[in-house]
Design a protein around this motif. Structure first.
Motif, PDB file in Angstrom:
ATOM      1  N   ASP A 197       0.912  -1.182  -0.001  1.00 42.31           N
ATOM      2  CA  ASP A 197       0.039  -0.072  -0.037  1.00 42.31           C
ATOM      3  C   ASP A 197       0.846   1.302  -0.065  1.00 42.31           C
ATOM      4  O   ASP A 197       2.076   1.106  -0.067  1.00 42.31           O
ATOM      5  CB  ASP A 197      -1.048  -0.066   1.108  1.00 42.31           C
ATOM      6  CG  ASP A 197      -0.072  -0.225   2.585  1.00 42.31           C
ATOM      7  OD1 ASP A 197       1.053   0.079   2.605  1.00 42.31           O
ATOM      8  OD2 ASP A 197      -0.768  -0.819   3.396  1.00 42.31           O
ATOM      9  N   HIS A 198       0.352   2.225   0.019  1.00 41.76           N
ATOM     10  CA  HIS A 198       1.041   3.388  -0.038  1.00 41.76           C
ATOM     11  C   HIS A 198       1.833   4.226   1.205  1.00 41.76           C
ATOM     12  O   HIS A 198       2.879   4.484   1.292  1.00 41.76           O
ATOM     13  CB  HIS A 198      -0.018   4.847  -0.030  1.00 41.76           C
ATOM     14  CG  HIS A 198       0.606   6.099  -0.128  1.00 41.76           C
ATOM     15  ND1 HIS A 198       1.255   6.646  -1.308  1.00 41.76           N
ATOM     16  CD2 HIS A 198       0.383   6.995   0.675  1.00 41.76           C
ATOM     17  CE1 HIS A 198       1.579   7.841  -1.167  1.00 41.76           C
ATOM     18  NE2 HIS A 198       1.251   8.355   0.177  1.00 41.76           N
ATOM     19  N   VAL A 210       0.933   1.318 -10.178  1.00 42.33           N
ATOM     20  CA  VAL A 210      -0.074   1.016  -9.019  1.00 42.33           C
ATOM     21  C   VAL A 210      -1.306   0.055  -9.493  1.00 42.33           C
ATOM     22  O   VAL A 210      -1.977   0.385 -10.495  1.00 42.33           O
ATOM     23  CB  VAL A 210      -0.733   2.164  -8.692  1.00 42.33           C
ATOM     24  CG1 VAL A 210      -1.685   2.188  -7.574  1.00 42.33           C
ATOM     25  CG2 VAL A 210       0.184   3.418  -8.082  1.00 42.33           C
ATOM     26  N   GLN A 211      -1.221  -1.026  -8.866  1.00 42.90           N
ATOM     27  CA  GLN A 211      -2.380  -1.994  -9.047  1.00 42.90           C
ATOM     28  C   GLN A 211      -3.176  -2.258  -7.812  1.00 42.90           C
ATOM     29  O   GLN A 211      -2.664  -1.791  -6.844  1.00 42.90           O
ATOM     30  CB  GLN A 211      -1.835  -3.270  -9.813  1.00 42.90           C
ATOM     31  CG  GLN A 211      -0.991  -3.206 -10.949  1.00 42.90           C
ATOM     32  CD  GLN A 211      -0.490  -4.415 -11.491  1.00 42.90           C
ATOM     33  OE1 GLN A 211      -0.176  -5.539 -10.841  1.00 42.90           O
ATOM     34  NE2 GLN A 211      -0.125  -4.420 -12.681  1.00 42.90           N
ATOM     35  N   GLN A 212      -4.259  -3.056  -7.992  1.00 45.86           N
ATOM     36  CA  GLN A 212      -5.136  -3.385  -6.999  1.00 45.86           C
ATOM     37  C   GLN A 212      -4.260  -4.424  -6.001  1.00 45.86           C
ATOM     38  O   GLN A 212      -3.843  -5.437  -6.601  1.00 45.86           O
ATOM     39  CB  GLN A 212      -6.463  -3.892  -7.195  1.00 45.86           C
ATOM     40  CG  GLN A 212      -7.496  -2.825  -7.250  1.00 45.86           C
ATOM     41  CD  GLN A 212      -8.791  -3.427  -7.329  1.00 45.86           C
ATOM     42  OE1 GLN A 212      -9.005  -4.548  -7.790  1.00 45.86           O
ATOM     43  NE2 GLN A 212      -9.908  -3.080  -6.674  1.00 45.86           N
ATOM     44  N   GLY A 213      -3.919  -3.806  -4.734  1.00 44.02           N
ATOM     45  CA  GLY A 213      -3.282  -4.885  -3.931  1.00 44.02           C
ATOM     46  C   GLY A 213      -1.859  -4.803  -3.966  1.00 44.02           C
ATOM     47  O   GLY A 213      -1.021  -5.433  -3.216  1.00 44.02           O
ATOM     48  N   VAL A 247       1.727  -1.975  -5.227  1.00 50.82           N
ATOM     49  CA  VAL A 247       2.494  -0.799  -5.803  1.00 50.82           C
ATOM     50  C   VAL A 247       3.936  -0.961  -6.071  1.00 50.82           C
ATOM     51  O   VAL A 247       4.620  -1.584  -5.185  1.00 50.82           O
ATOM     52  CB  VAL A 247       2.482   0.333  -4.734  1.00 50.82           C
ATOM     53  CG1 VAL A 247       3.113   1.466  -5.663  1.00 50.82           C
ATOM     54  CG2 VAL A 247       1.413   1.042  -4.424  1.00 50.82           C
TER      55      VAL A 247
END
Length: 223
Positions: free
Chosen positions: A154-155, A179-182, A184
């Motif tokens: 995550d960020h 950036v993808q779901q789940g 970075v």
């Protein structure tokens, strides 16, 4: 018409247009300088996979160019026909390294200059070019560039990993970010302070970091 006129041929008359001694001297010098170009290429090669066939091509290209220019300079009519014949030749082999183009032109230029009789220019010019290439191509930067491929969940974990990385290296620049779901993924160009790379192990063990990969590269980035 006499018996001699029957066998008289302009083709046979052209045999002596270039003396045997001139041909031997030109080809010997072309081979020597072509071999020098090959050795410089071998010493300055910095690509991924070395091709020995390309090095041999440089020697052959120098000698072939010398033969062609010797024929052209001995006959004006032949030179016009040679220009027309060579104009239809197409080479489709891809040049992977930009520096390879310089070696190809170097070989062709030496063949032309030798066949034109400018031996000192061919010899001393090749020596100067070879020394310049050996000095500048083999010159290594003081700080070698590296790429860190960082995968985070995550960020927040991304920020923590970047802050830690910036403290461990002398320079850190983001080259790309995916950036993808789940997750970075970051590609960062860094400069090491020293030869110690233990920070990559610590980085990979940080909370929220999936993986950390350190890769050396030559400074050419495509993204």
């Amino acid at each position: 018409m006499t018996f001699q006129d029957i066998f008289k041929s302009s083709f046979l008359e052209n045999i002596t247009s270039v003396s045997i001694l001139d041909m031997l001297i030109a080809l010997a010098l072309a081979f020597g300088i072509g071999l020098f170009i090959f050795l410089v290429y071998k010493k300055t090669f910095s690509g991924v996979m070395y091709s020995s066939s390309f090095g041999v091509t440089l020697v052959a290209l120098t000698m072939i160019t010398t033969v062609v220019i010797l024929a052209v300079t001995s006959n004006v009519v032949l030179s016009l026909g040679m220009v027309g014949a060579l104009s239809i030749v197409r080479f489709r082999t891809a040049i992977k390294e930009p520096l390879d183009i310089a070696f190809l032109f170097w070989s062709i230029a030496v063949g032309i200059v030798l066949a034109a009789g400018m031996i000192p220019l061919a010899v001393f010019g090749s020596v100067v070019i070879g020394v310049i290439l050996l000095v500048f191509v083999n010159r290594k930067p003081h700080l070698n560039p590296y790429i860190v491929v960082l995968r985070c969940f995550d960020h927040d974990s991304e920020l923590n990993a970047r802050q830690f990385l910036e403290k461990q290296v002398s320079k850190c620049v983001v080259k790309s970010k995916t950036v993808q779901q789940g997750g970075v993924e970051l590609n960062l160009e860094i400069r090491l302070k020293d030869d110690n790379t233990d920070f990559v192990n610590i980085l990979s063990e940080m909370q929220g970091v999936q993986s950390a990969v350190l890769v050396s590269y030559n400074g050419e980035y495509m993204g």
